[in-house]
Design an enzyme around this catalytic site. Structure first.
Site, PDB file in Angstrom:
ATOM      1  N   ASP A   1       4.694 -23.034  25.596  1.00  0.00           N
ATOM      2  CA  ASP A   1       4.733 -21.703  24.976  1.00  0.00           C
ATOM      3  C   ASP A   1       3.324 -21.217  24.713  1.00  0.00           C
ATOM      4  O   ASP A   1       2.362 -22.004  24.741  1.00  0.00           O
ATOM      5  CB  ASP A   1       5.559 -21.725  23.685  1.00  0.00           C
ATOM      6  CG  ASP A   1       4.994 -22.674  22.643  1.00  0.00           C
ATOM      7  OD1 ASP A   1       4.568 -23.797  23.018  1.00  0.00           O
ATOM      8  OD2 ASP A   1       4.967 -22.305  21.453  1.00  0.00           O
TER       9      ASP A   1
ATOM     10  N   GLU B   1       5.425 -24.896  20.195  1.00  0.00           N
ATOM     11  CA  GLU B   1       4.249 -25.405  19.489  1.00  0.00           C
ATOM     12  C   GLU B   1       3.562 -24.326  18.659  1.00  0.00           C
ATOM     13  O   GLU B   1       3.140 -24.574  17.531  1.00  0.00           O
ATOM     14  CB  GLU B   1       3.251 -25.999  20.497  1.00  0.00           C
ATOM     15  CG  GLU B   1       2.156 -26.859  19.881  1.00  0.00           C
ATOM     16  CD  GLU B   1       0.931 -26.085  19.384  1.00  0.00           C
ATOM     17  OE1 GLU B   1       0.183 -26.639  18.561  1.00  0.00           O
ATOM     18  OE2 GLU B   1       0.701 -24.923  19.814  1.00  0.00           O
TER      19      GLU B   1
END
Lengths: 499, 499
Positions: free
Chosen positions: B130, B193
C-alpha cells in the site's frame, strides 16, 4: 374685487390645502390593500412553484464549472421582470480570473425598470441570484436543489438567501399591478454576491448618473430577522479576511525523518493564531477597539426592544454558554463590536485519519468583523504590525506572509429616514407589530457601496427568518415568511407612495 | 588394524575438516556473484517496467474507496511470487471499521514460500504494497501513479515506499535462481502498513509456531539510507497519534451572525495545540523525557561515523535553519529523542479562498515520536493529564475529547547479530563501502511486533535513498538504488548462506 380675490384666494388656498391634506392622509388607505393581500394569499401556491423553478437552478457562484447555471438564473430573472412589463438590460461585467490563471465570464447584472411616471417616487430593489455551495452529502435532509415543503417550511438552497426574497418583491409588484403600481420600480440583480460581487462596484459607479439618478430609495432584500418579530436592518458590520502563511520547507516532510530537527511551520502558525484572541473573545491586537463608535441612547433602546432569545438560540445550535449573559450585551457583541474568528488552515492535513506529515507551507485564515467606525486599512496595519512583532519575538527562522483579502466596510444608516418610517408602517399593517431595528453581525458590502457612490437612502428589508440557515445545511424559508413577506413588500411600496 | 583405523579415522577426519573448511570459506565466493550482478544489470529495464506496472495501481490504504485497488496490488504481488516458483497463501485479515461505522474488508496478507531445503537457512522478507495518498494537485511534477524516469530517478508514489524495495527483493531472488537460490525464502507482504497494519499483529501471533517457526532471519525492506552511503537500520522511533477534538456547537455557524458571542472551538483548539511544544522544538508535556534511554559510547560512535550532511539537506528541502548545529546533535534529535509534530486540523475550513464559518467541531492532529525506552501508555497519560489541565485553566464551556490512535513502540536491535555482519559484507561487496548503522526517526511498527512475538533476529535493510520523499510530493527511487539495491539483496542472501 380685492376682497373677492382675497376671499377667493384664501378659499382656494384652503381648499388646496384641504385637498393636499386629504390626499396625503388617504393615499395609503386609498389603495385597496385588503384586496392585494387577498390576491397574494390566493396566489401563494403559484409563488411557491415559481420559487421551486428558481431553486432548481444550481447557481453556485463559488464553482466556476457551474457558471452557465448562474447565467441561466440571470435569464430566468430577466424573463420574470419582462412579464411584469419591465424593460431589462443585461450588463456585461467582464471577466473573472480563476486561481489557476484561467479566465471566465462573470454573469451579467440585470438592470430592470418597471413604469416611468415622473410623479411617482422611484424605488430600487437589490438582490442576488447566486447561492452558496450545497451538496446532500454535507448533511442536508432533502435534496438542496429540489424545493421541498415540510412543516410549513420551504427547504432548498437559495429559498431564503436570496432567491425567495427577490421573488417576493417581484410577486408583490405583480399583485400591486392588478390595481395600480404606486411607485416606479428599478431592480438590480447580480449573480456573484456569495463571492464578493466582483464588477458590481464599477457598475454602480458607471450607472450612478444614469440608472440611479432618479432613484429615491434603495431597498436591499438580502437580510433576515432576529426572531419571529419582523425587523428592519439599519447597520451591518464590515469584514477583513486575513491570510497568514508560514513556510518551513519547500516540500512536505515526513514527521519521522524530520520531526525534532526543524522549526515546523505548523507550530509557528499555531503560536501566531493563539496570539489573536483570548478565551473571553477579546481581540488582543493593540488599538483594535479604538475606533469603535460609542453607544447612543437611541441605539441602546433598540437593543432593549429587540426580540432575541439567547436560550432558544443556545438550545437550537447546541451552544453551552455565550460569552455574555444579557440579551442586550449579546446583541451589542454581535453587531456593534468587532470580533475575530479563526476559520481554518490551508496546506495542513485536514482529512479524516492520520498522516505523518510536517506540512511545508500552511496558511491560517481568520477574519475580523469591523464595527462602525473601524477602517479596514487601519485594522490591516494593526494586524500586520502585531503579527510581525509576535513572530519576531518567536525567533523562528521561517518566513511569514500576511495578506488581507476581500474587505468590506461597516455600514450604518439613519433610522429617521423616510423609507424606514414607511417600512415600520408596512410591518405594522401586515404583522400588527412594531418592527425591530437591527444591526446585523454579518456583512452586506453592497449597502456600503450604494451609500458611498449614490448617497441615496439605503435600507435592508429582508423577509428571511432567524433560523433559515442561509449558508448552512437545510436552508429554508417558511411559507409564512415568504407569503407575508410578499405582502410586506407590497405594503412598503404603498407606504412609500404615500409619504 | 587399530593403527589403520586410527590413521584412516584421522585422515578421514582431516579430510572432512578440510572439506568443511573449504566449503565454509568458499560458499560465498563459490556463487558466481559477478554473473548474477551482470544478469541484474542486463535485466534492469525489465525491472523498471515491472515497477511501472506496480506504481500504476493506486493502492492507497487511507482511502476506503480505493480498497479494491489495494486488493489488486496484493494479487499482483502473489502472481510475481508464483512466477518465482513459490507457493502463496492469501490470508484474510478480517474487517476494518470505518469512522462512519461502516465495515470494509481488509486486504489479505500475502504469505509466500520459495524452496524448502532444511540444509539452507531461511530468510523472511517483510514489505508492504500500500501507499500514502497522492494527487497531482498536491504539487507533484509528474502524475504520481505513472512511473516517470527523469535524470536517473524513477518518480511515482510507492517507487521507494515500499513497492520498489519489495520488487528489488523479488528480482534478486529471480536473478539468484538462474544459478541457485542459496537460502530458503519466506515473504510476508501486507496492504495496510500506511494506516497502522491492522490485523497484522494477530497474523504474526497466529503463525508464530508455523510460518515463522523455521525462520532464521527477518529482513524488513521498508527503510532508507541517510546519505548516498548505504545504511543498515538497527533502531526506529515509535509513535503515538493524538486527536484532540473541541466542539462548540451542533452546526457550523456564520461568523457574521455568531462572531463575538461564543467561545469558538477553533480558538480553544489553537490554544491547546500551542501548549504542546515551544519554539525550540522542546516538548512541554511534563515528564515526557524521563524514560529516554541514556546515550552509549558505541551508539555515539555510530553517529560520528554516519554520513549526514545537514547543509545539503537544508538546501534540498528549502529549510532555513535546523534546531541544532552539529551533525551528531541532529542525528540524535531525529532518532533517539522524542519529537512532536502538529499535522493539521479536521473540521475547519482548509480549502483555498475564504469561508466565513465558525467551525462547530474541530479535531487537532498531532503525533509524538517515541524514543527508546518510552512507553506509549505512559505518554498517553502524560498528554491526557496535561491537556485536560490546560483546558481546565482555559475555563471554556466547550467540551474536549482526546484520543490516541495507532501507537507503535520504539524498536532497537543488536548490531552484533549475525545477519548484520552479513549485511555489512554484502554492502562492502556491492558498493565498496562500509555501512552506516542507522537509527531511523520514523516508525516501522512491524519491527517491534516481529521482535516481541517471534524473538528472531530482525534487521531493516532498505535501498531507499535519503531524498526519496517517501510520504511527500515527487516520491522517487533512483535507478541506481533500485538496481544496485537488487544486487545488495542478492549479495545479502549469499552472505547469509555463507555464515
Amino acid at each position: 374685487m380685492r376682497q373677492f380675490w382675497k376671499l377667493f384666494h384664501s378659499t382656494a388656498l384652503t381648499a388646496m390645502v384641504l385637498v393636499i391634506l386629504f390626499l396625503s392622509l388617504t393615499t395609503a388607505a386609498s389603495v385597496p390593500s385588503d384586496q392585494i393581500f387577498q390576491y397574494i394569499d390566493e396566489h401563494q401556491n403559484e409563488y411557491v412553484e415559481r420559487l421551486k423553478d428558481w431553486v432548481a437552478i444550481e447557481s453556485d457562484s463559488n464553482d466556476a464549472s457551474k457558471r452557465h447555471l448562474v447565467m441561466n438564473m440571470m435569464l430566468l430573472a430577466e424573463e420574470r421582470i419582462r412579464k411584469l412589463g419591465g424593460t431589462v438590460e443585461m450588463v456585461d461585467l467582464g471577466m473573472q480570473e480563476l486561481p489557476d490563471g484561467n479566465k471566465i465570464s462573470l454573469p451579467p447584472a440585470v438592470l430592470g425598470n418597471i413604469t416611468k411616471d415622473p410623479k411617482k417616487p422611484t424605488v430600487c430593489f437589490y438582490g442576488h441570484m447566486d447561492v452558496q455551495p450545497a451538496k446532500i452529502e454535507d448533511g442536508w435532509s432533502t435534496e438542496p436543489y429540489t424545493l421541498t415543503e415540510k412543516n410549513g417550511n420551504l427547504y432548498g438552497r437559495g429559498t431564503s438567501d436570496d432567491k425567495g426574497q427577490v421573488l417576493a418583491v417581484l410577486n408583490a409588484i405583480e399583485a400591486l399591478q392588478k390595481h395600480e403600481l404606486p411607485v416606479n420600480i428599478k431592480i438590480l440583480l447580480e449573480g456573484m454576491e456569495e463571492v464578493g460581487s466582483p464588477g458590481l462596484n464599477t457598475l454602480i459607479e458607471q450607472r450612478n448618473s444614469t440608472f440611479f439618478s432618479d432613484v429615491d430609495y434603495i431597498v436591499v432584500t438580502d437580510s433576515s430577522w432576529l426572531s419571529n418579530k419582523p425587523g428592519i436592518t439599519y447597520g451591518t458590520r464590515g469584514v477583513g479576511q486575513f491570510f497568514v502563511e508560514v513556510e518551513c520547507a519547500k516540500y512536505d516532510l515526513h514527521s519521522g525523518t524530520f520531526g525534532g530537527i526543524l522549526h515546523e511551520a505548523m507550530s509557528d502558525l499555531i503560536f501566531l493564531l493563539n496570539t489573536l484572541v483570548d478565551s473571553s473573545g477579546h481581540i488582543l491586537i493593540p488599538g483594535i477597539y479604538e475606533a469603535v463608535a460609542p453607544l447612543t441612547e437611541k441605539e441602546k433602546k433598540f437593543y432593549e426592544e429587540t426580540e432575541y432569545d439567547p436560550d432558544q438560540i443556545k438550545a437550537k445550535y447546541g451552544i453551552k454558554q455565550f460569552l455574555n449573559k444579557t440579551k442586550e450585551e449579546l446583541l451589542m457583541l454581535r453587531s456593534r463590536c468587532p470580533s475575530l474568528s479563526i476559520h481554518g488552515i490551508e496546506g495542513a492535513f485536514s482529512e479524516p485519519g492520520t498522516k505523518t506529515v510536517i506540512p511545508a507551507k500552511v496558511t491560517g485564515k481568520f477574519s475580523i468583523r469591523l464595527a462602525p467606525n473601524m477602517e479596514l486599512s487601519v485594522v490591516e496595519k494593526q494586524v500586520t504590525d502585531y503579527l510581525n512583532k509576535k513572530f519576531t519575538e518567536r525567533n523562528s527562522p521561517n518566513s511569514i506572509k500576511l495578506t488581507c483579502h476581500r474587505g468590506a466596510k461597516p455600514w450604518l444608516s439613519d433610522t429617521d429616514e423616510l423609507q424606514y418610517l414607511a417600512a415600520r408602517k408596512a410591518i405594522k399593517r401586515v404583522f400588527g407589530k412594531e418592527a425591530d431595528f437591527i444591526r446585523a453581525g454579518g456583512t452586506i458590502p453592497i449597502a456600503t457601496q450604494f451609500q458611498d457612490v449614490t448617497r441615496k437612502s439605503i435600507m435592508l428589508l429582508g423577509i428571511g427568518g432567524p433560523d433559515d440557515a442561509a449558508h448552512g445545511q437545510d436552508e429554508k424559508i417558511s411559507r409564512n415568511n415568504f407569503i407575508e413577506g410578499t405582502k410586506l413588500y407590497a405594503a412598503l411600496l404603498q407606504e412609500l407612495a404615500a409619504l
